[in-house]
Write an enzyme that holds these catalytic residues in place. Structure first.
Site, PDB file in Angstrom:
ATOM      1  N   LYS A  13       0.826  -1.334  -0.249  1.00  0.00           N
ATOM      2  CA  LYS A  13      -0.053   0.031  -0.007  1.00  0.00           C
ATOM      3  C   LYS A  13       0.927   1.259  -0.171  1.00  0.00           C
ATOM      4  CE  LYS A  13      -2.145  -1.022   3.889  1.00  0.00           C
ATOM      5  NZ  LYS A  13      -1.633  -2.276   4.208  1.00  0.00           N
ATOM      6  N   ARG A  88      -8.983   0.896   9.230  1.00  0.00           N
ATOM      7  CA  ARG A  88      -8.551  -0.508   9.477  1.00  0.00           C
ATOM      8  C   ARG A  88      -9.536  -1.309  10.239  1.00  0.00           C
ATOM      9  NH1 ARG A  88      -2.852  -0.064   9.043  1.00  0.00           N
ATOM     10  NH2 ARG A  88      -1.663  -1.711   9.250  1.00  0.00           N
ATOM     11  N   ARG A 127      12.262  -7.971   3.655  1.00  0.00           N
ATOM     12  CA  ARG A 127      12.208  -6.784   3.787  1.00  0.00           C
ATOM     13  C   ARG A 127      13.344  -6.442   5.028  1.00  0.00           C
ATOM     14  NH1 ARG A 127       6.927  -3.089   4.152  1.00  0.00           N
ATOM     15  NH2 ARG A 127       6.845  -3.423   6.456  1.00  0.00           N
ATOM     16  N   ARG A 139      11.970  -2.290  11.549  1.00  0.00           N
ATOM     17  CA  ARG A 139      10.855  -2.007  12.290  1.00  0.00           C
ATOM     18  C   ARG A 139      10.770  -3.016  13.102  1.00  0.00           C
ATOM     19  NH1 ARG A 139       5.881  -0.365   8.190  1.00  0.00           N
ATOM     20  NH2 ARG A 139       4.828  -1.607   9.736  1.00  0.00           N
ATOM     21  N   ARG A 150      -0.133  -8.836  13.307  1.00  0.00           N
ATOM     22  CA  ARG A 150      -0.823  -7.960  12.373  1.00  0.00           C
ATOM     23  C   ARG A 150      -1.765  -8.486  11.516  1.00  0.00           C
ATOM     24  NH1 ARG A 150       4.871  -5.561  10.587  1.00  0.00           N
ATOM     25  NH2 ARG A 150       3.732  -4.546   8.921  1.00  0.00           N
TER      26      ARG A 150
HETATM   27  P1  ADP Z   1       1.260  -2.279   7.561  1.00  0.00           P
HETATM   28  O1  ADP Z   1       0.369  -1.898   6.554  1.00  0.00           O
HETATM   29  O2  ADP Z   1       2.653  -2.759   6.756  1.00  0.00           O
HETATM   30  O3  ADP Z   1       0.779  -3.121   8.819  1.00  0.00           O
HETATM   31  P2  ADP Z   1       1.414   0.295   8.859  1.00  0.00           P
HETATM   32  O4  ADP Z   1       2.690   1.080   8.697  1.00  0.00           O
HETATM   33  O5  ADP Z   1       0.164   0.865   8.141  1.00  0.00           O
HETATM   34  O6  ADP Z   1       1.959  -1.048   8.353  1.00  0.00           O
HETATM   35  O7  ADP Z   1       0.982   0.225  10.328  1.00  0.00           O
HETATM   36  C1  ADP Z   1       1.796  -0.215  11.285  1.00  0.00           C
HETATM   37  C2  ADP Z   1       1.130  -0.388  12.614  1.00  0.00           C
HETATM   38  O8  ADP Z   1       0.588   1.064  13.061  1.00  0.00           O
HETATM   39  C3  ADP Z   1      -0.121  -1.116  12.654  1.00  0.00           C
HETATM   40  O9  ADP Z   1       0.289  -2.846  12.853  1.00  0.00           O
HETATM   41  C4  ADP Z   1      -0.920  -0.677  13.704  1.00  0.00           C
HETATM   42  O10 ADP Z   1      -0.160  -0.998  14.990  1.00  0.00           O
HETATM   43  C5  ADP Z   1      -0.671   0.725  13.647  1.00  0.00           C
HETATM   44  N1  ADP Z   1      -1.720   1.324  13.021  1.00  0.00           N
HETATM   45  C6  ADP Z   1      -1.482   1.865  11.552  1.00  0.00           C
HETATM   46  N2  ADP Z   1      -2.830   2.397  11.108  1.00  0.00           N
HETATM   47  C7  ADP Z   1      -3.775   2.036  12.109  1.00  0.00           C
HETATM   48  C8  ADP Z   1      -5.148   2.169  11.966  1.00  0.00           C
HETATM   49  N3  ADP Z   1      -5.679   2.838  10.941  1.00  0.00           N
HETATM   50  N4  ADP Z   1      -5.651   1.736  13.309  1.00  0.00           N
HETATM   51  C9  ADP Z   1      -4.959   1.258  14.197  1.00  0.00           C
HETATM   52  N5  ADP Z   1      -3.763   1.005  14.195  1.00  0.00           N
HETATM   53  C10 ADP Z   1      -3.128   1.358  13.290  1.00  0.00           C
END
Ligand code: ADP
Length: 199
Positions: A13, A88, A127, A139, A150
Site C-alpha cells: 500500500k 482498518r 524486507r 521495524r 498484524r
Molecule cells: P502495515 O500496513 O505494513 O501493517 P502500517 O505502517 O500501515 O504498516 O501500520 C503499522 C502499525 O501501526 C499497525 O500494525 C498498527 O499497530 C498501527 N496502525 C496503523 N494504522 C492504524 C489504524 N488505522 N488503526 C489502528 N492501528 C493502526
C-alpha cells in the site's frame, strides 16, 4: 480524488500510495507513518502507542480517527488524498464517512491489493533481511511474531471492510502479487476507467 488503499500488512500500500501521490499531486495520509512520528516524538501518548504497535496490535479507533480528522482538515487535503492504512476497522470506516459527510464530500474509490498470507510472510522476512544488509534498523513490528499478530488483526478487523465498501459500490480489487510496476499499471487502469465518475 479521495482514495483508500486497502490490503493486508506488507501488501504494498505504501509503495503504491507514494506513486499515486506523485502522479495526482495529492497527499498520502498513512496512519502508520503518523503513528511512528508520534512514537519518535517520545511523548507519553507516543509511548502508549509504541507498546501496541511493536506487538502488532491495533491502536484504538478514537486515537487514529482523531489523527486523521486533524490531517484531513489541513488545506493540502482539500482537493483529495490517498489513505494508506486507514481505515482498518469498520468503526474507523464509519467515522471517516461521517467526517467526509460533514464536509459534503465522500470517497471516490477504494482499491484493495490482494496478496496471500504466505507471500506476505516472505515479503516481510525479505524486507527485514535487506534492511539489515544495508545497515538499517528493522521495524520493531517486522519480526515474525508481531507480523502474525498484524495479519490476524487484518483478517479479523480489516478484511470486513471489503464488504463494507463493496456494498457502497466503491471497491475494486487488484492483484497485489505482481511486481510493483505491474500493480501500479493495474491501479492506473482502474482509476482511468473510473475517471468520469471521479471528482
Ligand atoms: P502495515 O500496513 O505494513 O501493517 P502500517 O505502517 O500501515 O504498516 O501500520 C503499522 C502499525 O501501526 C499497525 O500494525 C498498527 O499497530 C498501527 N496502525 C496503523 N494504522 C492504524 C489504524 N488505522 N488503526 C489502528 N492501528 C493502526
Amino acid at each position: 480524488m479521495k482514495l483508500v488503499l486497502l490490503g493486508p500488512p506488507g501488501a504494498g500500500k505504501g509503495t503504491q500510495a507514494a506513486r499515486l501521490k506523485e502522479k495526482y499531486r495529492i497527499p498520502q495520509l498513512s496512519t502508520g507513518d503518523m503513528l511512528r512520528a508520534a512514537i519518535a516524538a517520545g511523548t507519553s501518548a507516543g509511548k502508549r502507542i509504541k507498546a501496541i504497535v511493536d506487538k502488532g496490535g491495533l491502536v484504538p479507533d478514537e486515537t487514529v480517527v482523531r489523527i486523521i480528522a486533524e490531517r484531513i482538515a489541513e488545506p493540502d487535503a482539500k482537493s483529495g488524498f490517498i489513505l494508506d492504512g486507514f481505515p482498518r476497522t469498520v468503526p474507523q470506516a464509519e467515522a471517516l464517512d461521517k467526517l467526509l459527510e460533514s464536509k459534503n464530500a465522500g470517497l471516490d474509490i477504494v482499491i484493495e491489493l490482494e496478496v496471500d498470507d504466505a507471500a506476505l510472510l516472505e515479503r516481510i522476512a525479505k524486507r527485514a533481511r535487506e534492511t539489515l544488509a544495508c545497515g538499517g534498523t528493522v521495524r520493531a513490528d517486522d519480526n515474525p511474531e508481531a507480523f502474525k499478530v498484524r495479519l490476524a488483526a487484518y483478517h479479523a478487523q480489516t478484511a470486513p471492510l471489503s464488504e463494507y465498501y463493496a456494498k457502497k459500490g466503491l471497491l475494486t480489487a487488484v492483484d497485489g502479487m505482481a511486481p510493483p510496476e505491474i500493480v501500479a499499471k493495474s491501479i492506473e487502469q482502474v482509476l482511468e476507467a473510473g475517471a468520469l465518475q471521479v471528482r
